[in-house]
Write a protein that holds these residues in place. Structure first.
Motif, PDB file in Angstrom:
ATOM      1  N   VAL A 114      42.271  26.482  10.523  1.00 47.48           N
ATOM      2  CA  VAL A 114      43.224  25.559   9.908  1.00 47.48           C
ATOM      3  C   VAL A 114      43.561  24.477  10.921  1.00 47.48           C
ATOM      4  CG1 VAL A 114      45.602  25.299   9.080  1.00 47.48           C
ATOM      5  CG2 VAL A 114      44.298  27.325   8.451  1.00 47.48           C
ATOM      6  N   SER A 115      43.603  23.254  10.462  1.00 48.98           N
ATOM      7  CA  SER A 115      44.068  22.144  11.281  1.00 48.98           C
ATOM      8  C   SER A 115      44.754  21.148  10.355  1.00 48.98           C
ATOM      9  CB  SER A 115      42.897  21.475  12.013  1.00 48.98           C
ATOM     10  OG  SER A 115      43.358  20.386  12.778  1.00 48.98           O
ATOM     11  N   GLY A 127      40.399  29.998  13.874  1.00 49.96           N
ATOM     12  CA  GLY A 127      39.567  30.938  13.125  1.00 49.96           C
ATOM     13  C   GLY A 127      39.118  32.072  14.027  1.00 49.96           C
ATOM     14  N   SER A 128      38.048  32.725  13.647  1.00 54.16           N
ATOM     15  CA  SER A 128      37.532  33.864  14.415  1.00 54.16           C
ATOM     16  C   SER A 128      36.044  33.699  14.650  1.00 54.16           C
ATOM     17  CB  SER A 128      37.792  35.167  13.663  1.00 54.16           C
ATOM     18  OG  SER A 128      37.180  36.260  14.316  1.00 54.16           O
ATOM     19  N   PRO A 135      35.237  29.785   4.762  1.00 51.67           N
ATOM     20  CA  PRO A 135      33.904  29.321   4.368  1.00 51.67           C
ATOM     21  C   PRO A 135      33.102  28.718   5.520  1.00 51.67           C
ATOM     22  CG  PRO A 135      35.580  27.777   3.636  1.00 51.67           C
ATOM     23  CD  PRO A 135      36.295  28.973   4.203  1.00 51.67           C
ATOM     24  N   GLN A 136      33.770  28.411   6.638  1.00 53.62           N
ATOM     25  CA  GLN A 136      33.093  27.757   7.756  1.00 53.62           C
ATOM     26  C   GLN A 136      32.285  28.712   8.622  1.00 53.62           C
ATOM     27  OE1 GLN A 136      36.854  26.176   9.214  1.00 53.62           O
ATOM     28  NE2 GLN A 136      36.037  24.127   8.960  1.00 53.62           N
ATOM     29  N   PRO A 152      42.976  17.325  17.263  1.00 56.78           N
ATOM     30  CA  PRO A 152      42.424  18.668  17.092  1.00 56.78           C
ATOM     31  C   PRO A 152      40.990  18.648  16.544  1.00 56.78           C
ATOM     32  CG  PRO A 152      43.765  18.123  15.205  1.00 56.78           C
ATOM     33  CD  PRO A 152      43.785  16.914  16.117  1.00 56.78           C
ATOM     34  N   TYR A 153      40.214  19.625  16.954  1.00 59.03           N
ATOM     35  CA  TYR A 153      38.847  19.795  16.461  1.00 59.03           C
ATOM     36  C   TYR A 153      38.601  21.269  16.153  1.00 59.03           C
ATOM     37  CZ  TYR A 153      38.129  15.317  18.870  1.00 59.03           C
ATOM     38  OH  TYR A 153      38.231  14.025  19.320  1.00 59.03           O
ATOM     39  N   ILE A 154      37.933  21.527  15.042  1.00 57.71           N
ATOM     40  CA  ILE A 154      37.434  22.854  14.709  1.00 57.71           C
ATOM     41  C   ILE A 154      35.904  22.740  14.756  1.00 57.71           C
ATOM     42  CG2 ILE A 154      37.201  24.654  12.945  1.00 57.71           C
ATOM     43  CD1 ILE A 154      40.047  24.547  13.873  1.00 57.71           C
ATOM     44  N   PHE A 155      35.270  23.650  15.473  1.00 53.27           N
ATOM     45  CA  PHE A 155      33.810  23.648  15.580  1.00 53.27           C
ATOM     46  C   PHE A 155      33.241  24.959  15.084  1.00 53.27           C
ATOM     47  CE2 PHE A 155      35.135  20.774  19.052  1.00 53.27           C
ATOM     48  CZ  PHE A 155      34.426  19.646  18.706  1.00 53.27           C
ATOM     49  N   GLN A 156      32.079  24.886  14.486  1.00 55.36           N
ATOM     50  CA  GLN A 156      31.354  26.093  14.108  1.00 55.36           C
ATOM     51  C   GLN A 156      30.515  26.546  15.294  1.00 55.36           C
ATOM     52  OE1 GLN A 156      29.426  24.558  10.477  1.00 55.36           O
ATOM     53  NE2 GLN A 156      30.410  26.287   9.457  1.00 55.36           N
TER      54      GLN A 156
END
Length: 157
Positions: A114-115, A127-128, A135-136, A152-156
């Motif tokens: 979440v961001s 996330g984990s 879904p990511q 903020p950044y979320i990376f896979q």
């Protein structure tokens, strides 16, 4: 300042090391619980300052469940979230954050990245890596703070 953010690594230090490599240069690492020991091991391996909290799966750890960090003029509240009903939403987190002048809330527990910014407060969950529920797939985070701006950044993985 560049901050790496992990949560809910659940003992899979190899995936956590891979995420740290993918993050590139960071100034410190934040771990939002489950497993606290992973964070400390990563800090030693990478020679990084580490801030970590205990989560609901850290039952044998006598560490704080939340801490507040001051980073380049921003107040960051690091928490696992299991005691703040994060699976039901962010209302409790926001109420606490507002009452303590928090700029960024980093939490875990849900295993869903979440961001989002609500009332000028960044709500962030990396996330984990090991047990993703969103879904990511496996995710981690990076937060950059430059010139008073929080990015903020979320990376896979």
């Amino acid at each position: 300042m560049r901050i790496g953010v992990l949560s809910d690594t659940h003992g899979n230090i190899e995936l956590a090391k891979l995420a740290l490599t993918q993050m590139g240069p960071i100034d410190c690492l934040l771990h939002a619980g489950d497993h606290f020991r992973d964070a400390k091991e990563l800090g030693v391996l990478k020679k990084l300052p580490v801030y970590a909290v205990a989560g609901n799966c850290d039952w044998d750890i006598l560490e704080p469940e939340d801490i507040t960090i001051n980073a380049v003029g921003k107040r960051i509240w690091l928490i696992h979230g299991h005691r703040h009903r994060v699976k039901a939403g962010h209302d409790t987190l926001l109420h606490e954050a507002k009452s303590h002048n928090i700029d960024v809330v980093i939490y875990g527990h849900t295993h869903v990245a979440v961001s989002e910014v609500v009332d000028n407060i960044l709500i962030f969950n990396p996330g984990s890596l090991t047990q993703p529920r969103g879904p990511q797939g496996p995710t981690y985070g990076v937060i950059e703070i430059f010139n008073g701006e929080v990015i903020p950044y979320i990376f896979q993985l």
